[in-house]
Design an enzyme around this catalytic site. Sequence first.
Site, mmCIF file in Angstrom:
data_model
loop_
_atom_site.group_PDB
_atom_site.id
_atom_site.type_symbol
_atom_site.label_atom_id
_atom_site.label_comp_id
_atom_site.label_asym_id
_atom_site.label_seq_id
_atom_site.Cartn_x
_atom_site.Cartn_y
_atom_site.Cartn_z
ATOM 1 N N SER A 1 41.372 36.209 45.377
ATOM 2 C CA SER A 1 40.990 35.453 46.572
ATOM 3 C C SER A 1 41.902 35.797 47.737
ATOM 4 O O SER A 1 43.111 35.777 47.603
ATOM 5 C CB SER A 1 41.128 33.946 46.332
ATOM 6 O OG SER A 1 40.575 33.572 45.127
ATOM 7 N N HIS B 1 33.746 36.197 47.162
ATOM 8 C CA HIS B 1 34.038 37.281 46.224
ATOM 9 C C HIS B 1 32.911 38.318 46.312
ATOM 10 O O HIS B 1 32.045 38.375 45.435
ATOM 11 C CB HIS B 1 34.120 36.766 44.781
ATOM 12 C CG HIS B 1 35.337 35.951 44.496
ATOM 13 N ND1 HIS B 1 36.470 36.474 43.928
ATOM 14 C CD2 HIS B 1 35.597 34.649 44.702
ATOM 15 C CE1 HIS B 1 37.375 35.515 43.805
ATOM 16 N NE2 HIS B 1 36.866 34.398 44.264
ATOM 17 N N HIS C 1 34.675 35.490 36.660
ATOM 18 C CA HIS C 1 35.448 34.392 36.081
ATOM 19 C C HIS C 1 34.697 33.755 34.927
ATOM 20 O O HIS C 1 33.475 33.607 34.964
ATOM 21 C CB HIS C 1 35.703 33.318 37.140
ATOM 22 C CG HIS C 1 36.451 33.790 38.347
ATOM 23 N ND1 HIS C 1 35.833 34.336 39.440
ATOM 24 C CD2 HIS C 1 37.780 33.792 38.629
ATOM 25 C CE1 HIS C 1 36.745 34.649 40.354
ATOM 26 N NE2 HIS C 1 37.933 34.337 39.882
ATOM 27 N N TYR D 1 34.690 30.671 34.344
ATOM 28 C CA TYR D 1 34.057 29.418 34.811
ATOM 29 C C TYR D 1 32.691 29.639 35.452
ATOM 30 O O TYR D 1 31.903 28.719 35.609
ATOM 31 C CB TYR D 1 34.984 28.643 35.764
ATOM 32 C CG TYR D 1 35.261 29.292 37.108
ATOM 33 C CD1 TYR D 1 34.301 29.345 38.116
ATOM 34 C CD2 TYR D 1 36.512 29.850 37.375
ATOM 35 C CE1 TYR D 1 34.565 29.939 39.341
ATOM 36 C CE2 TYR D 1 36.791 30.440 38.595
ATOM 37 C CZ TYR D 1 35.811 30.484 39.569
ATOM 38 O OH TYR D 1 36.076 31.078 40.770
ATOM 39 N N GLU D 2 32.400 30.881 35.815
ATOM 40 C CA GLU D 2 31.077 31.161 36.379
ATOM 41 C C GLU D 2 30.007 31.204 35.295
ATOM 42 O O GLU D 2 28.817 31.248 35.598
ATOM 43 C CB GLU D 2 31.092 32.517 37.100
ATOM 44 C CG GLU D 2 31.948 32.548 38.345
ATOM 45 C CD GLU D 2 32.005 33.944 38.947
ATOM 46 O OE1 GLU D 2 31.052 34.316 39.650
ATOM 47 O OE2 GLU D 2 32.990 34.668 38.681
ATOM 48 N N ALA E 1 44.975 33.928 43.031
ATOM 49 C CA ALA E 1 45.510 32.722 43.665
ATOM 50 C C ALA E 1 45.849 31.767 42.529
ATOM 51 O O ALA E 1 45.127 31.711 41.534
ATOM 52 C CB ALA E 1 44.464 32.099 44.575
ATOM 53 N N MET F 1 42.725 30.535 37.150
ATOM 54 C CA MET F 1 41.500 30.661 36.354
ATOM 55 C C MET F 1 41.056 32.112 36.136
ATOM 56 O O MET F 1 39.901 32.366 35.851
ATOM 57 C CB MET F 1 40.376 29.875 37.043
ATOM 58 C CG MET F 1 40.709 28.415 37.287
ATOM 59 S SD MET F 1 39.432 27.613 38.274
ATOM 60 C CE MET F 1 40.277 26.101 38.778
ATOM 61 N N SER F 2 41.982 33.047 36.299
ATOM 62 C CA SER F 2 41.581 34.451 36.114
ATOM 63 C C SER F 2 42.697 35.215 35.412
ATOM 64 O O SER F 2 43.514 34.624 34.717
ATOM 65 C CB SER F 2 41.293 35.081 37.482
ATOM 66 O OG SER F 2 42.491 35.179 38.245
ATOM 67 N N ASN G 1 48.899 26.555 46.367
ATOM 68 C CA ASN G 1 49.050 25.094 46.394
ATOM 69 C C ASN G 1 49.994 24.700 45.278
ATOM 70 O O ASN G 1 50.144 25.433 44.316
ATOM 71 C CB ASN G 1 47.679 24.430 46.153
ATOM 72 C CG ASN G 1 47.054 24.885 44.840
ATOM 73 O OD1 ASN G 1 46.554 26.014 44.741
ATOM 74 N ND2 ASN G 1 47.114 24.057 43.833
ATOM 75 N N HIS H 1 39.635 23.482 47.297
ATOM 76 C CA HIS H 1 39.412 24.912 47.464
ATOM 77 C C HIS H 1 39.724 25.323 48.906
ATOM 78 O O HIS H 1 40.218 26.420 49.159
ATOM 79 C CB HIS H 1 37.972 25.251 47.103
ATOM 80 C CG HIS H 1 37.666 26.716 47.136
ATOM 81 N ND1 HIS H 1 38.352 27.639 46.365
ATOM 82 C CD2 HIS H 1 36.774 27.429 47.861
ATOM 83 C CE1 HIS H 1 37.877 28.854 46.617
ATOM 84 N NE2 HIS H 1 36.925 28.759 47.524
#
Length: 275
Positions: free
Chosen positions: A31, A62, A84, A86-87, A114, A212-213, A236, A248
């Site tokens: 990201s 993306h 990802h 989560y996708e 990120a 998450m990656s 963050n 996000h």
Amino acid sequence: MKNYFEKLELARNYIMNKLPGTPEIGMVLGSGLGDLAGEIRNPIEFDYTDIPEFPVSTVKGHAGKLIYGELSGRTVLAMKGRFHYYEGYDMQTAVFGIRIMKFLGINNVIITNAAGGINENFSEGCLMLISDHIGFISPSPLRGANIEEFGPRFPDMSEIYSKKHIGTAEVCAEEIGLSIEKGVYCFAQGPQYETPAEIRAMRIMGADAVGMSTVPEAVAANHAGMNVLGISCITNMAAGMLDKPLSHAEVMETTERVRKRFMQYIKTIIAKLEV
Ligand code: HPA
């Protein structure tokens, strides 16, 4: 129906036929780092949708492109847009691009992301070299029949992130006057951000950052004998650490703020990376 390996071969052959040579360095642009692709000179671009059997990315921000060309005097192949878990992709699909890189002869890859900061000494916007990861929370991309062409059934994971590359990255940070952190990245399945209790648990386990990656990609790369350099942009502080909810929008804001410096850093590293 084509099996996974046949799909990899088809995609690889399509790409290889259009490249003038083997790229020296692979990159997965996380990201906010997508703009680095725009700096690649004499680019040969592939939309993921044009590559046979290549998965297609669904996340906003993306764009799905593979870009070959020159950056900092080296030949690179960059993935702008990743897959990802989560996708909804399975882990084998999540690492398709990394395996294509290996299949094209690439042995060194820079993976960026990120991440949320768990280490209390970190601050929003800092960069972290990944020294190791915690990934047993996630299914393995190596599950299922082993692909002997890539590596052994039970691969060693003692040094997923190349100490040599980390050393180079540390020298590069010093060179451009960038203060850099180093730490352990913990995988989270997402897409929801973590709970404060999950973050406390991860901290006890030894995590410095969460995202998450990267973990599946780094495991697949290591399985295939590639040298990995992983870099997180701490966008963050993780859940429960500051008195505000995660969003996000905040992640994107920080990547935007850090983008130029991060890009300069990656370019400095690319020029120096031993391949
Ligand atoms: N958690 C998980 N993934 C992330 C975060 C986070 O706090 N920030 C950016 N990616």
